[in-house]
Scaffold this motif. Structure first.
Motif, short mmCIF file in Angstrom:
data_model
loop_
_atom_site.label_atom_id
_atom_site.label_comp_id
_atom_site.label_asym_id
_atom_site.label_seq_id
_atom_site.Cartn_x
_atom_site.Cartn_y
_atom_site.Cartn_z
N THR A 128 0.84 -1.13 0.07
CA THR A 128 0.02 -0.08 -0.11
C THR A 128 0.88 1.23 -0.16
OG1 THR A 128 -1.71 -1.11 1.36
CG2 THR A 128 -1.98 1.12 1.04
N HIS A 129 0.34 2.02 -0.83
CA HIS A 129 1.31 3.70 -0.93
C HIS A 129 0.11 4.58 -0.56
CE1 HIS A 129 3.88 6.17 -3.81
NE2 HIS A 129 3.99 6.35 -2.46
N PHE A 130 0.61 5.25 0.53
CA PHE A 130 -0.17 6.16 1.07
C PHE A 130 0.34 7.64 1.50
CE2 PHE A 130 1.00 3.30 4.14
CZ PHE A 130 0.86 4.04 5.66
N PHE A 131 -0.45 8.60 1.72
CA PHE A 131 0.07 10.17 1.68
C PHE A 131 -0.57 10.94 2.79
CE2 PHE A 131 0.38 8.49 -2.59
CZ PHE A 131 1.54 8.89 -2.93
N PHE A 132 0.22 11.73 3.45
CA PHE A 132 -0.23 12.65 4.28
C PHE A 132 0.21 14.01 4.06
CE2 PHE A 132 0.35 8.71 6.70
CZ PHE A 132 -0.94 8.61 7.42
N ASP A 133 -0.75 14.82 4.16
CA ASP A 133 -0.58 16.39 3.94
C ASP A 133 0.31 16.92 5.05
OD1 ASP A 133 -0.78 19.09 3.41
OD2 ASP A 133 -2.97 19.10 3.16
N VAL A 134 1.55 17.27 4.71
CA VAL A 134 2.35 18.19 5.72
C VAL A 134 2.31 19.76 5.66
CG1 VAL A 134 3.48 16.05 6.58
CG2 VAL A 134 4.31 17.30 4.55
N GLY A 135 1.38 20.14 4.69
CA GLY A 135 1.27 21.70 4.44
C GLY A 135 2.04 22.05 3.27
N ASN A 136 1.74 23.27 2.90
CA ASN A 136 2.34 24.18 1.75
C ASN A 136 2.50 23.14 0.55
OD1 ASN A 136 3.53 26.43 1.40
ND2 ASN A 136 5.68 25.89 1.53
N GLY A 137 1.50 22.37 0.22
CA GLY A 137 1.72 21.47 -0.91
C GLY A 137 2.76 20.38 -0.80
N ASN A 138 3.07 19.97 0.50
CA ASN A 138 4.02 18.86 0.75
C ASN A 138 3.54 17.48 1.22
OD1 ASN A 138 6.75 20.40 -0.19
ND2 ASN A 138 5.75 21.47 1.45
N LEU A 139 3.97 16.44 0.80
CA LEU A 139 3.44 15.21 1.26
C LEU A 139 4.62 14.34 2.05
CD1 LEU A 139 1.39 14.52 -2.20
CD2 LEU A 139 0.34 15.00 0.16
N LEU A 140 3.88 13.40 2.84
CA LEU A 140 4.77 12.53 3.54
C LEU A 140 4.27 11.19 3.24
CD1 LEU A 140 7.30 11.94 5.45
CD2 LEU A 140 5.68 12.38 7.32
N ALA A 141 4.87 10.26 2.43
CA ALA A 141 4.22 9.11 1.90
C ALA A 141 4.95 8.06 2.67
CB ALA A 141 4.35 8.89 0.44
N PHE A 142 4.09 6.83 2.43
CA PHE A 142 4.67 5.38 3.16
C PHE A 142 4.18 4.43 2.21
CE2 PHE A 142 4.53 8.20 6.64
CZ PHE A 142 5.54 7.89 7.56
N PHE A 143 5.12 3.25 2.37
CA PHE A 143 4.99 2.00 1.65
C PHE A 143 4.63 0.99 2.92
CE2 PHE A 143 7.25 4.16 -1.65
CZ PHE A 143 6.34 3.96 -2.61
N ASP A 144 4.05 -0.16 2.69
CA ASP A 144 4.23 -1.20 3.25
C ASP A 144 4.59 -2.38 2.40
OD1 ASP A 144 1.87 -1.86 2.23
OD2 ASP A 144 1.11 -2.87 4.07
N PHE A 145 5.33 -3.32 2.98
CA PHE A 145 5.71 -4.47 2.06
C PHE A 145 5.25 -5.80 2.70
CE2 PHE A 145 8.50 -0.92 0.68
CZ PHE A 145 8.27 -1.21 -0.84
N PRO A 146 4.08 -6.18 2.80
CA PRO A 146 3.67 -7.39 3.22
C PRO A 146 4.46 -8.58 2.61
CG PRO A 146 2.11 -6.52 2.07
CD PRO A 146 3.28 -5.43 2.03
N GLY A 147 5.03 -9.43 3.48
CA GLY A 147 5.57 -10.94 3.27
C GLY A 147 7.16 -10.64 3.27
N LEU A 148 7.61 -9.18 3.22
CA LEU A 148 8.96 -9.04 3.30
C LEU A 148 9.45 -8.63 5.10
CD1 LEU A 148 9.63 -6.91 0.41
CD2 LEU A 148 9.97 -9.27 0.60
N ASP A 149 10.65 -9.31 5.27
CA ASP A 149 10.97 -9.33 6.66
C ASP A 149 12.04 -8.20 6.66
OD1 ASP A 149 11.39 -9.27 9.24
OD2 ASP A 149 12.68 -11.02 9.37
N LEU A 150 11.85 -6.86 6.88
CA LEU A 150 12.57 -5.58 6.50
C LEU A 150 13.17 -5.40 7.72
CD1 LEU A 150 10.60 -3.44 4.09
CD2 LEU A 150 12.29 -5.22 3.50
N GLY A 151 12.77 -6.03 8.91
CA GLY A 151 13.54 -5.65 10.27
C GLY A 151 13.11 -4.25 10.48
N PRO A 152 13.61 -3.94 11.67
CA PRO A 152 13.19 -2.62 12.44
C PRO A 152 14.10 -1.46 11.51
CG PRO A 152 14.90 -3.68 13.79
CD PRO A 152 14.52 -4.60 12.62
N TYR A 153 13.34 -0.19 11.95
CA TYR A 153 14.06 0.96 11.30
C TYR A 153 15.42 1.27 11.94
CZ TYR A 153 15.12 5.90 10.39
OH TYR A 153 15.96 7.07 9.63
N GLN A 154 16.45 1.42 10.89
CA GLN A 154 17.91 1.95 11.31
C GLN A 154 18.37 3.04 10.79
OE1 GLN A 154 20.57 -1.36 10.81
NE2 GLN A 154 19.20 -3.09 11.16
#
Length: 163
Positions: A71-97
């Protein structure tokens, strides 16, 4: 930790500033950052945090063209800018580093009033944060990405004009 020659670093920084920052700099070729894309492990948890706690409205959510089931999804952070995210189900990507070449943090400008208000929401949600200089709050999202809420106006940092 090795010894760091702070005088040499300061001298290099001054040289770079003198050489590359010009008074009559030309306009940028860019219109802005369309979106910054991050990964998450849980779409709903991410939506609850960014929309519910930080009050960045979710603007769209659709399938990722590059990875089936993502899933690709977006949040409005103002001034015409977006913060987007992906998830990757089935992949073991581990914790953020945090790694060299990766994201250290994302700084998002808010008014001082909103900064105070959102600090209260972080407190209410039990989200730990570090306050710096009376205008910055550093904290992590549910996946571990470090964020900064900055009460300085866009183009300023701690009273210094950077744009």
């Amino acid at each position: 930790m090795t010894d760091i020659d702070l005088d040499a670093i300061a001298a290099k920084r001054a040289r770079l500033q003198a050489e590359y920052i010009t008074a009559g700099r030309p306009p940028t070729s860019a219109r802005g950052i369309h979106h910054t894309a991050l990964m998450c492990s849980d779409v709903e948890q991410t939506i609850r945090f960014y929309q519910g706690v930080l009050e960045f409205p979710l603007t769209d959510l659709f399938g990722n063209r590059d990875y089936q089931g993502s899933t690709h999804f977006f949040f409005d952070v103002g001034n015409g800018n977006l913060l987007a995210f992906f998830d990757f189900p089935g992949l073991d990507l581990g914790p953020y580093q945090e790694v060299l070449g990766g994201i250290n943090h994302i700084a998002i400008s808010v008014t001082k009033e909103k900064w105070d208000y959102l600090r209260g929401k972080l407190d209410a949600e039990g989200v730990p944060y570090q306050e710096a200089s009376g205008t910055s709050l550093y904290f992590r999202d549910p996946a571990g990405v470090r964020l900064e809420l900055l009460a300085d106006p866009l183009g300023e940092m701690y009273g210094t004009k950077v744009l």
